[in-house]
Scaffold this motif. Structure first.
Motif, PDB file in Angstrom:
ATOM      1  N   GLY A  30     -11.683   4.870   7.003  1.00 30.31           N
ATOM      2  CA  GLY A  30     -12.927   4.361   6.435  1.00 30.31           C
ATOM      3  C   GLY A  30     -14.109   4.407   7.379  1.00 30.31           C
ATOM      4  O   GLY A  30     -15.179   3.910   7.051  1.00 30.31           O
ATOM      5  N   PHE A  31     -13.928   4.998   8.580  1.00 34.25           N
ATOM      6  CA  PHE A  31     -15.042   5.113   9.513  1.00 34.25           C
ATOM      7  C   PHE A  31     -15.928   6.288   9.122  1.00 34.25           C
ATOM      8  O   PHE A  31     -15.438   7.386   8.832  1.00 34.25           O
ATOM      9  N   ALA A  32     -17.235   6.055   9.120  1.00 29.73           N
ATOM     10  CA  ALA A  32     -18.199   7.114   8.813  1.00 29.73           C
ATOM     11  C   ALA A  32     -18.414   7.977  10.060  1.00 29.73           C
ATOM     12  O   ALA A  32     -18.536   7.463  11.173  1.00 29.73           O
ATOM     13  N   TRP A  33     -18.456   9.293   9.860  1.00 34.12           N
ATOM     14  CA  TRP A  33     -18.681  10.240  10.939  1.00 34.12           C
ATOM     15  C   TRP A  33     -20.031  10.915  10.774  1.00 34.12           C
ATOM     16  O   TRP A  33     -20.440  11.254   9.661  1.00 34.12           O
ATOM     17  N   TRP A  34     -20.719  11.092  11.904  1.00 31.57           N
ATOM     18  CA  TRP A  34     -22.062  11.654  11.941  1.00 31.57           C
ATOM     19  C   TRP A  34     -22.127  12.774  12.977  1.00 31.57           C
ATOM     20  O   TRP A  34     -21.311  12.838  13.893  1.00 31.57           O
ATOM     21  N   HIS A  35     -23.142  13.619  12.840  1.00 29.16           N
ATOM     22  CA  HIS A  35     -23.396  14.719  13.773  1.00 29.16           C
ATOM     23  C   HIS A  35     -24.884  14.689  14.091  1.00 29.16           C
ATOM     24  O   HIS A  35     -25.719  14.792  13.183  1.00 29.16           O
ATOM     25  N   ASP A  36     -25.233  14.502  15.372  1.00 26.02           N
ATOM     26  CA  ASP A  36     -26.639  14.492  15.781  1.00 26.02           C
ATOM     27  C   ASP A  36     -27.157  15.929  15.751  1.00 26.02           C
ATOM     28  O   ASP A  36     -26.650  16.790  16.476  1.00 26.02           O
ATOM     29  N   VAL A  37     -28.152  16.191  14.913  1.00 24.05           N
ATOM     30  CA  VAL A  37     -28.670  17.551  14.717  1.00 24.05           C
ATOM     31  C   VAL A  37     -29.272  18.104  16.008  1.00 24.05           C
ATOM     32  O   VAL A  37     -29.137  19.284  16.306  1.00 24.05           O
ATOM     33  N   ASP A  38     -29.922  17.252  16.803  1.00 23.92           N
ATOM     34  CA  ASP A  38     -30.604  17.720  18.010  1.00 23.92           C
ATOM     35  C   ASP A  38     -29.676  17.957  19.190  1.00 23.92           C
ATOM     36  O   ASP A  38     -29.851  18.912  19.941  1.00 23.92           O
ATOM     37  N   MET A  41     -23.861  16.606  19.080  1.00 23.95           N
ATOM     38  CA  MET A  41     -22.735  15.693  19.308  1.00 23.95           C
ATOM     39  C   MET A  41     -22.280  15.060  17.997  1.00 23.95           C
ATOM     40  O   MET A  41     -23.097  14.643  17.178  1.00 23.95           O
ATOM     41  N   GLY A  42     -20.959  14.958  17.814  1.00 29.78           N
ATOM     42  CA  GLY A  42     -20.382  14.272  16.681  1.00 29.78           C
ATOM     43  C   GLY A  42     -19.840  12.923  17.116  1.00 29.78           C
ATOM     44  O   GLY A  42     -19.393  12.769  18.252  1.00 29.78           O
TER      45      GLY A  42
END
Length: 62
Positions: A30-38, A41-42
């Motif tokens: 249930g953890f949300a994952w993100w990716h920094d566009v600049d 880094m994930g």
């Protein structure tokens, strides 16, 4: 706001800096994952060490 995997959202960090993060979805825990566009880094929300606020979905949507 319902998040959509693959879309890019603008977030404001506690420092006031605005960043563009792509939402990659949730894992089995249930953890949300993100990716920094600049930076490229994930990361998961569970690993963030600072406060942030989701502002909007980017116009181009990623």
């Amino acid at each position: 706001m319902e998040l959509t995997a693959g879309r890019i959202y603008t977030v404001r960090l506690c420092s006031g800096e605005l960043r563009r993060w792509r939402f990659d979805g949730q894992d089995g825990r249930g953890f949300a994952w993100w990716h920094d566009v600049d930076t490229g880094m994930g990361f998961s929300e569970a690993g963030l060490l600072y406060a942030w606020e989701l502002l909007q979905e980017d116009e181009d949507g990623g």
